[in-house]
Design a protein around this motif. Sequence first.
Motif, PDB file in Angstrom:
ATOM      1  N   SER A  10       0.836  -1.207   0.000  1.00 19.22           N
ATOM      2  CA  SER A  10       0.000   0.000   0.000  1.00 19.22           C
ATOM      3  C   SER A  10       0.863   1.246   0.000  1.00 19.22           C
ATOM      4  N   LEU A  11       0.469   2.227  -0.813  1.00 21.34           N
ATOM      5  CA  LEU A  11       1.212   3.489  -0.797  1.00 21.34           C
ATOM      6  C   LEU A  11       0.933   4.266   0.486  1.00 21.34           C
ATOM      7  N   ARG A  19      -2.170  -3.097   5.279  1.00 18.18           N
ATOM      8  CA  ARG A  19      -1.019  -3.156   6.202  1.00 18.18           C
ATOM      9  C   ARG A  19      -1.458  -3.600   7.593  1.00 18.18           C
ATOM     10  N   PRO A  95      -3.435  -3.662  -1.605  1.00 15.31           N
ATOM     11  CA  PRO A  95      -4.614  -2.840  -1.888  1.00 15.31           C
ATOM     12  C   PRO A  95      -5.157  -3.121  -3.281  1.00 15.31           C
ATOM     13  N   ASN A  98      -7.230   0.498  -9.194  1.00 18.86           N
ATOM     14  CA  ASN A  98      -7.774   0.405 -10.553  1.00 18.86           C
ATOM     15  C   ASN A  98      -8.143  -1.038 -10.918  1.00 18.86           C
ATOM     16  N   SER A 133      -9.994  -3.051  -0.186  1.00 20.62           N
ATOM     17  CA  SER A 133     -10.552  -2.358  -1.352  1.00 20.62           C
ATOM     18  C   SER A 133     -11.495  -1.261  -0.886  1.00 20.62           C
ATOM     19  N   GLY A 134     -11.468  -0.160  -1.637  1.00 15.04           N
ATOM     20  CA  GLY A 134     -12.304   0.978  -1.277  1.00 15.04           C
ATOM     21  C   GLY A 134     -13.775   0.661  -1.406  1.00 15.04           C
ATOM     22  N   GLY A 135     -14.148  -0.051  -2.459  1.00 15.08           N
ATOM     23  CA  GLY A 135     -15.533  -0.433  -2.666  1.00 15.08           C
ATOM     24  C   GLY A 135     -15.787  -1.869  -2.249  1.00 15.08           C
ATOM     25  N   TYR A 137     -17.195  -5.696  -3.801  1.00 13.44           N
ATOM     26  CA  TYR A 137     -17.315  -6.397  -5.088  1.00 13.44           C
ATOM     27  C   TYR A 137     -17.917  -7.782  -4.948  1.00 13.44           C
TER      28      TYR A 137
HETATM   29  C1  FMN Z   1      -4.323   4.629  -7.079  1.00  9.58           C
HETATM   30  C2  FMN Z   1      -5.539   4.088  -6.383  1.00  9.58           C
HETATM   31  C3  FMN Z   1      -6.467   3.363  -7.111  1.00  9.58           C
HETATM   32  C4  FMN Z   1      -7.586   2.832  -6.472  1.00  9.58           C
HETATM   33  N1  FMN Z   1      -8.468   2.085  -7.197  1.00  9.58           N
HETATM   34  C5  FMN Z   1      -9.512   1.496  -6.569  1.00  9.58           C
HETATM   35  C6  FMN Z   1     -10.397   0.654  -7.294  1.00  9.58           C
HETATM   36  O1  FMN Z   1     -10.259   0.395  -8.484  1.00  9.58           O
HETATM   37  N2  FMN Z   1     -11.432   0.102  -6.620  1.00  9.58           N
HETATM   38  C7  FMN Z   1     -11.626   0.314  -5.282  1.00  9.58           C
HETATM   39  O2  FMN Z   1     -12.570  -0.248  -4.723  1.00  9.58           O
HETATM   40  N3  FMN Z   1     -10.794   1.106  -4.566  1.00  9.58           N
HETATM   41  C8  FMN Z   1      -9.748   1.703  -5.182  1.00  9.58           C
HETATM   42  N4  FMN Z   1      -8.876   2.480  -4.473  1.00  9.58           N
HETATM   43  C9  FMN Z   1      -9.076   2.604  -3.013  1.00  9.58           C
HETATM   44  C10 FMN Z   1      -8.246   1.576  -2.278  1.00  9.58           C
HETATM   45  O3  FMN Z   1      -8.486   0.263  -2.737  1.00  9.58           O
HETATM   46  C11 FMN Z   1      -8.577   1.631  -0.793  1.00  9.58           C
HETATM   47  O4  FMN Z   1      -8.238   2.910  -0.287  1.00  9.58           O
HETATM   48  C12 FMN Z   1      -7.853   0.544  -0.010  1.00  9.58           C
HETATM   49  O5  FMN Z   1      -8.240   0.640   1.339  1.00  9.58           O
HETATM   50  C13 FMN Z   1      -6.356   0.691  -0.183  1.00  9.58           C
HETATM   51  O6  FMN Z   1      -5.662  -0.225   0.627  1.00  9.58           O
HETATM   52  P1  FMN Z   1      -4.971   0.270   1.972  1.00  9.58           P
HETATM   53  O7  FMN Z   1      -6.111   0.593   2.933  1.00  9.58           O
HETATM   54  O8  FMN Z   1      -4.169  -0.867   2.424  1.00  9.58           O
HETATM   55  O9  FMN Z   1      -4.173   1.492   1.662  1.00  9.58           O
HETATM   56  C14 FMN Z   1      -7.773   3.053  -5.084  1.00  9.58           C
HETATM   57  C15 FMN Z   1      -6.831   3.796  -4.364  1.00  9.58           C
HETATM   58  C16 FMN Z   1      -5.735   4.318  -5.006  1.00  9.58           C
HETATM   59  C17 FMN Z   1      -4.730   5.095  -4.200  1.00  9.58           C
END
Ligand code: FMN
Length: 206
Positions: A10-11, A19, A95, A98, A133-135, A137
Amino acid sequence: MSNLLHLDASLRRDGSRSRMLSARFAQKWLAARPDGTVTYRDLAADPVPHLDEASYTTLFAEPAERTAEQAERWAFGDVFVQELLAADSVVIGLPLYNFGPPSSFMSWLDRIVTPDRTLGRLGDKQFVFALASGGGYGPGTPRHGWDHREPWLRHVFDALGVTDPVFVTAELTLARESPMMIPLDLGEASDQSLADALSTIDRLAA
Ligand SMILES: Cc1cc2nc3c(=O)[nH]c(=O)nc-3n(C[C@H](O)[C@H](O)[C@H](O)COP(=O)(O)O)c2cc1C
């Protein structure tokens, strides 16, 4: 003595759910194996360079016939391969970016898939993918099937001999952050998804 390879991609450093899940796995895994060792790689903070021509062609060159550049690239790539081969368990925080995995992970993967050392040979290891994932699925959601990580990872790791990878997902992580998602009122579902994922992680690491 057991060895765990722990990777993150994760960035985000603050607030990253992948993480959080991978760290929890490492912590519980170590608690259950006090003499175990953990090798950690942060693929976002310390990115693996993309595979280039010399790094790829050295995989097929006879050792005695490698150029100096190929020999250097072989030694560089072999570090990642050996870290993986030394592991009994592997946890990877990933994470969704896209609708697929982060490119930082792909760069690492391109280093460790090698015909003579890893393809078809990793079946003795436990693989746990700690996904965020943000959303959402899952079945019944409008974008069911749009998260391409799991099906893709299953194919890649099957080729590596891993037939039973485990996927643990915290979804809807943007439920309270994204202007598009806040109106959907999915905060509680997000919390529940994280709680379920953490409890699955605890069980897997024990
Ligand atoms: C560059 C980028 C692209 C992302 N693309 C998606 C996506 O396609 N679908 C989605 O559900 N969330 C997307 N997200 C949201 C991340 O999946 C979400 O914030 C997730 O919690 C990231 O993992 P982390 O919590 O470990 O940082 C994106 C986030 C970033 C920064």
